[in-house]
Scaffold this motif. Structure first.
Motif, PDB file in Angstrom:
ATOM      1  N   TRP A  33     105.447 -76.618-108.667  1.00 51.33           N
ATOM      2  CA  TRP A  33     104.438 -76.360-109.692  1.00 51.33           C
ATOM      3  C   TRP A  33     104.537 -77.392-110.809  1.00 51.33           C
ATOM      4  O   TRP A  33     105.628 -77.787-111.196  1.00 51.33           O
ATOM      5  CB  TRP A  33     104.612 -74.954-110.277  1.00 51.33           C
ATOM      6  CG  TRP A  33     104.366 -73.848-109.285  1.00 51.33           C
ATOM      7  CD1 TRP A  33     105.298 -73.008-108.775  1.00 51.33           C
ATOM      8  CD2 TRP A  33     103.123 -73.462-108.711  1.00 51.33           C
ATOM      9  NE1 TRP A  33     104.718 -72.119-107.915  1.00 51.33           N
ATOM     10  CE2 TRP A  33     103.371 -72.378-107.853  1.00 51.33           C
ATOM     11  CE3 TRP A  33     101.812 -73.930-108.816  1.00 51.33           C
ATOM     12  CZ2 TRP A  33     102.382 -71.749-107.120  1.00 51.33           C
ATOM     13  CZ3 TRP A  33     100.817 -73.298-108.085  1.00 51.33           C
ATOM     14  CH2 TRP A  33     101.096 -72.224-107.250  1.00 51.33           C
ATOM     15  N   GLN A  53     103.040 -77.214-114.390  1.00 48.55           N
ATOM     16  CA  GLN A  53     102.302 -76.379-115.332  1.00 48.55           C
ATOM     17  C   GLN A  53     101.594 -77.254-116.368  1.00 48.55           C
ATOM     18  O   GLN A  53     102.190 -78.156-116.959  1.00 48.55           O
ATOM     19  CB  GLN A  53     103.231 -75.392-116.033  1.00 48.55           C
ATOM     20  CG  GLN A  53     102.477 -74.329-116.784  1.00 48.55           C
ATOM     21  CD  GLN A  53     103.370 -73.155-117.147  1.00 48.55           C
ATOM     22  OE1 GLN A  53     104.467 -72.992-116.633  1.00 48.55           O
ATOM     23  NE2 GLN A  53     102.880 -72.334-118.045  1.00 48.55           N
ATOM     24  N   LEU A 113      92.829 -77.772-116.405  1.00 48.52           N
ATOM     25  CA  LEU A 113      92.599 -78.313-115.070  1.00 48.52           C
ATOM     26  C   LEU A 113      91.373 -79.220-115.108  1.00 48.52           C
ATOM     27  O   LEU A 113      90.480 -79.027-115.935  1.00 48.52           O
ATOM     28  CB  LEU A 113      92.365 -77.187-114.066  1.00 48.52           C
ATOM     29  CG  LEU A 113      93.511 -76.191-113.899  1.00 48.52           C
ATOM     30  CD1 LEU A 113      93.104 -75.070-112.942  1.00 48.52           C
ATOM     31  CD2 LEU A 113      94.771 -76.881-113.399  1.00 48.52           C
ATOM     32  N   SER A 114      91.286 -80.179-114.192  1.00 55.25           N
ATOM     33  CA  SER A 114      90.141 -81.089-114.159  1.00 55.25           C
ATOM     34  C   SER A 114      88.863 -80.328-113.818  1.00 55.25           C
ATOM     35  O   SER A 114      88.888 -79.324-113.114  1.00 55.25           O
ATOM     36  CB  SER A 114      90.381 -82.211-113.152  1.00 55.25           C
ATOM     37  OG  SER A 114      90.500 -81.677-111.850  1.00 55.25           O
TER      38      SER A 114
END
Length: 146
Positions: free
Chosen positions: A124, A126, A130-131
Motif C-alpha cells: 500500500w 497511502q 487519487l488521480s
C-alpha cells in the motif's frame, strides 16, 4: 508453459484435465459414495478427493461449469473460490441448485473447474488524493446499459 503442482488423489476419479487444448480450467469431479440429490435452492459441499500443493506465488480458483449452469441450474457459490498456496485441505465444491427441480449428482460427474494463476503481492502507498479519470466514482451501471 506449465508449472508443476503436487497433487494427492484419494478418489477413484482420474486427475483433473483440460477438456480442450484452449481450456483455461481443469475439470473437477465429484467424489461421492453413490449419488447426491440437491433440492431446489439447496446447497451442499461436494468432495473431490483432491489435495494440492501450489507453488508460492500462485492461487487456484474454483469456478462454475457453464454447461451445468445452463442445463441443470447448478452453480458454485463463493465464486470464484480461492485456494491459497498454503492450503493443504481437500478441495470441496460448494454447489447450489438454482433450478426448480431436483438435481442428481453422481460420483465422477464434472462439477466445477479449477484455474491456476500467478498472483502479485502489493504494498500500500497511502495518499490523500487519487488521480482523476473520466469515470471517476461512477460504478454499478454508470457506463450505460448498451
Amino acid at each position: 508453459m506449465s508449472i508443476a503442482v503436487k497433487i494427492i488423489n484419494t478418489s477413484s476419479n482420474p486427475l483433473p484435465t483440460y477438456a480442450t487444448e484452449g481450456s483455461s480450467g481443469l475439470d473437477l469431479r465429484a467424489n461421492l459414495q453413490g449419488t447426491m440429490v440437491l433440492k431446489p435452492m439447496e446447497r451442499q459441499m461436494i468432495p473431490t478427493g483432491l489435495f494440492i500443493e501450489l507453488p508460492q506465488g500462485f492461487e487456484a480458483q474454483v469456478r462454475p461449469r457453464s454447461g451445468l449452469a445452463i442445463k441443470q441450474g447448478l452453480t458454485c457459490l463463493n465464486t470464484p473460490g480461492t485456494i491459497d498456496s498454503d492450503y493443504r485441505g481437500e478441495i470441496k465444491i460448494l454447489l447450489i441448485n438454482l433450478s426448480g427441480e431436483l438435481q442428481v449428482i453422481q460420483h465422477g460427474d464434472r462439477i466445477a473447474q479449477l484455474v491456476v494463476q500467478k498472483i502479485e503481492k502489493i504494498s500500500w502507498h497511502q495518499v490523500e488524493i487519487l488521480s482523476e479519470t473520466s469515470r471517476s466514482e461512477g460504478g454499478f451501471g454508470s457506463t450505460g446499459k448498451n
